[in-house]
Write a protein that holds these residues in place. Structure first.
Motif, short mmCIF file in Angstrom:
data_model
loop_
_atom_site.label_atom_id
_atom_site.label_comp_id
_atom_site.label_asym_id
_atom_site.label_seq_id
_atom_site.Cartn_x
_atom_site.Cartn_y
_atom_site.Cartn_z
N ASP A 166 51.92 40.02 -0.67
CA ASP A 166 51.09 39.27 0.68
C ASP A 166 49.81 39.15 -0.07
OD1 ASP A 166 48.95 41.90 1.29
OD2 ASP A 166 50.61 42.45 0.05
N LEU A 185 48.94 40.89 5.40
CA LEU A 185 49.80 41.87 5.20
C LEU A 185 50.63 42.23 6.31
CD1 LEU A 185 51.07 44.41 3.64
CD2 LEU A 185 49.07 45.76 4.35
N VAL A 202 55.64 47.62 -0.42
CA VAL A 202 54.86 46.38 -0.54
C VAL A 202 54.50 46.40 -2.08
CG1 VAL A 202 52.92 45.05 0.04
CG2 VAL A 202 54.35 46.21 1.81
N ASP A 204 52.46 44.67 -4.69
CA ASP A 204 51.43 43.71 -5.12
C ASP A 204 51.04 43.88 -6.75
OD1 ASP A 204 50.91 41.80 -3.03
OD2 ASP A 204 50.30 43.76 -1.87
N GLN A 210 46.67 47.24 -0.80
CA GLN A 210 47.49 47.01 0.36
C GLN A 210 47.66 48.35 1.00
OE1 GLN A 210 48.69 46.64 -2.60
NE2 GLN A 210 50.63 47.46 -3.03
#
Length: 491
Positions: A166, A185, A202, A204, A210
């Motif tokens: 994201d 996000l 998630v 990254d 995040q």
């Protein structure tokens, strides 16, 4: 007056006992600090600081706060200050919060946890003149506060996506005016929820920034488990570290991180899962370091999983399945997982090479929908990959000998010459076929009834006294890979 004082002491004692019992039930351990006190009418619209000492080396502070008198409209607001200043104020909207270097409960600021004197800040917006109430604050350091309660209890097959990006790295999408911008996000989480997934991680690149956003969104997305992660991205390979948020030096080849083994040893006590991503992708200017090329070779005992399907690469030269099967044949018990590697949650599956969220889906048999349970299921190999993210396809594979039955990820020790009875339970795969794979070779192909949604296929193998691994794939009538199963190990 004496009766009121006695009642106040009794209430304080009951509150403290119940609160501590509640805390130990929620956290699994006694607090490192406990702060107790009284609330009286003279506290109305005043503030109070409750100091406590934080030892050196602390990485997280978790506070749980209870007080009596709500039925009398007693109200207590909460905040926190450290040696370096104000760290947040949640008023009366939270009874439990946490702060760390990487993430914090909404209302609080993440940042370094300095040793020294901290203060829990209390505000009293309303206390009636006649009130005699009590409070107790319980404080834990580091991760002694234990995991959050599961979103769902009970053993089940849970569906998720373990690889996505994201705005905290290189995820992008079209803005309101159509410009390409870093993608929020929230859109990733919202799309995963719309796809009906049970969990996501998630991941990254080389950051867990995040995690703070995930912590904020988790109460709202109360049917979708949000697991922090990061894609450790180096010049000699990529891999997801799923679960931990502690800082990790990813700079393989730097003096402090001479090789991948050093990095993997540094994270093995963080209770996460490390997976090798897209291991056979070519590395170059289009995707620097995407192929797995560690030098020296890694100790695969430090690796828990391999991403065998990345986005739409199943049945292509970039499939990670042969790489993974090579590790199985070398004696390593490593779990096959999948990940969409999504970089734009607004893209649909029809977009070539998009890697829509949930395609593929990693399906994990876990004791509950919680991060510890999902990670434990992956480590144990209780996993299959739904390559297309169909959502309705199911695969269970077991093997039995001499009265003992085991499932994917488990080991069976059959006597030489004995029969190993295998069973494949399937759903949503009508018209396809089962491939029986032993030590990387297809040894049997079994057709599936085109008219039945739920089917059970049985076959047997003869044990020869040597080690083998045995698993199944499911393909559609068009030959495309639908499901990837993890092995049963024959010792």
């Amino acid at each position: 007056m004496k009766a009121n004082a006695m009642g106040g002491r009794l209430l304080a004692g009951l509150l403290a006992c119940c609160a501590v019992a509640s805390a130990q039930g929620a956290t699994g351990g006694a607090p490192d600090r406990m702060l107790e006190g009284r609330i009286e009418g003279r506290d109305h619209q005043t503030y109070r600081s409750l100091p406590f000492e934080v030892p050196a080396g602390t990485s997280r502070i978790t506070v749980e706060f209870e007080y009596s008198g709500r039925e009398r409209k007693t109200t207590v607001d909460l905040g926190l200050a450290g040696p370096d200043g104000f760290r947040g104020w949640s008023g009366g909207n939270k009874r439990r919060f946490t702060v760390s270097a990487t993430d914090a409960t909404p209302s609080y600021l993440p940042g370094p946890i300095a040793a020294g004197r901290w203060s829990l800040l209390l505000g009293f917006p309303n206390v009636r003149a006649s009130s005699r109430d009590s409070y107790v604050a319980r404080i834990w350091f580091d991760d002694h506060d234990g995991p959050e309660p599961p979103l769902r209890s009970g053993a089940a097959w849970y569906r998720g996506d373990l690889h996505m990006h994201d705005a905290h790295s290189d995820g992008s999408c079209a803005s309101q005016s159509g410009q390409r911008v870093p993608c929020p996000l929230f859109l990733t989480v919202q799309k995963a929820a719309a796809r009906g997934l049970d969990f996501i991680s998630v991941t990254d690149h080389n950051t867990v920034s995040q995690a703070n956003g995930l912590r904020e969104m988790q109460p709202y997305f109360d049917r979708l488990l949000l697991i922090p992660g990061r894609e450790i991205t180096t010049f000699s390979g990529h891999g997801n570290l799923i679960g931990p948020v502690a800082p990790v030096d990813f700079r393989v080849g730097n003096p402090g991180v001479p090789d991948w083994n050093h990095l993997l040893r540094s994270v093995r006590n963080l209770e996460g899962v490390f997976s090798i991503n897209h291991p056979v992708r070519p590395s170059g200017e289009v995707c620097m370091g995407c192929g797995w090329a560690p030098d020296p070779q890694v100790d695969y005992a430090l690796v828990q999983a391999v991403e065998v399907v990345n986005g739409g690469d199943a049945d292509t030269p970039y499939s990670g399945i042969p790489f993974w099967e090579g590790l199985l044949s070398a004696g390593h018990r490593i779990t096959a997982i999948g990940g969409s590697d999504n970089h734009d949650p607004t893209l649909q599956a029809a977009t070539p090479g998009s890697g829509e969220i949930g395609a593929p889906t990693t399906v994990v048999k876990a004791d509950a929908l919680s991060m510890p349970a999902i990670l434990a299921g992956i480590r144990a190999g209780r996993v299959f990959v739904d390559v297309q993210g169909n959502g309705k396809r199911m695969l269970e594979f077991s093997a039995a000998s001499a009265g003992r039955q085991v499932g994917m990820g488990e080991a069976l020790r059959p006597a030489a010459g004995s029969e190993v009875a295998c069973e494949v339970g399937l759903q949503g795969v009508a018209g396809g076929r089962v491939e029986v794979i032993e030590d990387g070779k297809i040894v049997q192909t079994l057709p599936l009834d085109a008219a039945r949604d739920t089917q059970t296929i049985r076959f047997s193998r003869s044990a020869d006294g040597r080690r083998h691994w045995l698993r199944v794939n499911v393909r559609g009538g068009d030959g495309r890979l639908w499901l990837v199963g993890n092995p049963v190990y024959l010792e």
